[in-house]
Design a protein around this motif. Structure first.
Motif, mmCIF file in Angstrom:
data_model
loop_
_atom_site.group_PDB
_atom_site.id
_atom_site.type_symbol
_atom_site.label_atom_id
_atom_site.label_comp_id
_atom_site.label_asym_id
_atom_site.label_seq_id
_atom_site.Cartn_x
_atom_site.Cartn_y
_atom_site.Cartn_z
ATOM 1 N N TYR A 174 0.823 -1.208 0.000
ATOM 2 C CA TYR A 174 0.000 0.000 0.000
ATOM 3 C C TYR A 174 0.860 1.263 0.000
ATOM 4 O O TYR A 174 0.529 2.242 -0.671
ATOM 5 N N SER A 175 1.980 1.229 0.706
ATOM 6 C CA SER A 175 2.912 2.369 0.700
ATOM 7 C C SER A 175 3.437 2.616 -0.708
ATOM 8 O O SER A 175 3.542 3.760 -1.157
ATOM 9 N N THR A 176 3.765 1.531 -1.407
ATOM 10 C CA THR A 176 4.235 1.632 -2.790
ATOM 11 C C THR A 176 3.154 2.258 -3.670
ATOM 12 O O THR A 176 3.437 3.133 -4.486
ATOM 13 N N CYS A 177 1.921 1.819 -3.475
ATOM 14 C CA CYS A 177 0.803 2.362 -4.255
ATOM 15 C C CYS A 177 0.637 3.860 -4.009
ATOM 16 O O CYS A 177 0.443 4.630 -4.954
ATOM 17 N N GLN A 178 0.699 4.269 -2.761
ATOM 18 C CA GLN A 178 0.480 5.669 -2.416
ATOM 19 C C GLN A 178 1.515 6.597 -3.051
ATOM 20 O O GLN A 178 1.220 7.753 -3.300
#
Length: 75
Positions: free
Chosen positions: A36-40
């Protein structure tokens, strides 16, 4: 390749309703957080809806599925 075939390729083998199944393996909390951090940080991420512009998935849910993949290969 048709638009539908292209969409299916981007979504991968997981489906949105897989999140409701108890038989589908879940990612670990660490994997989920990293994904999710990568997505953000990705320019394809729509912050308002938490969706990916490439596959249309709600990423807060997709990152929870072990077999899910990023449509542009970031995770």
């Amino acid at each position: 390749m048709s638009a539908w075939e292209e969409y299916k390729k981007k979504v991968g083998s997981t489906r949105p309703w897989d999140i409701l199944s108890t038989n589908v393996e879940r990612a670990t909390d660490t994997e989920e957080s990293m994904r999710y951090s990568t997505c953000q940080e990705c320019p394809e991420f729509i912050k308002l809806t938490s969706q990916c512009k490439q596959c249309g998935c709600v990423m807060k849910l997709k990152v929870k599925l072990k077999a899910a993949v990023c449509p542009i290969g970031k995770w």
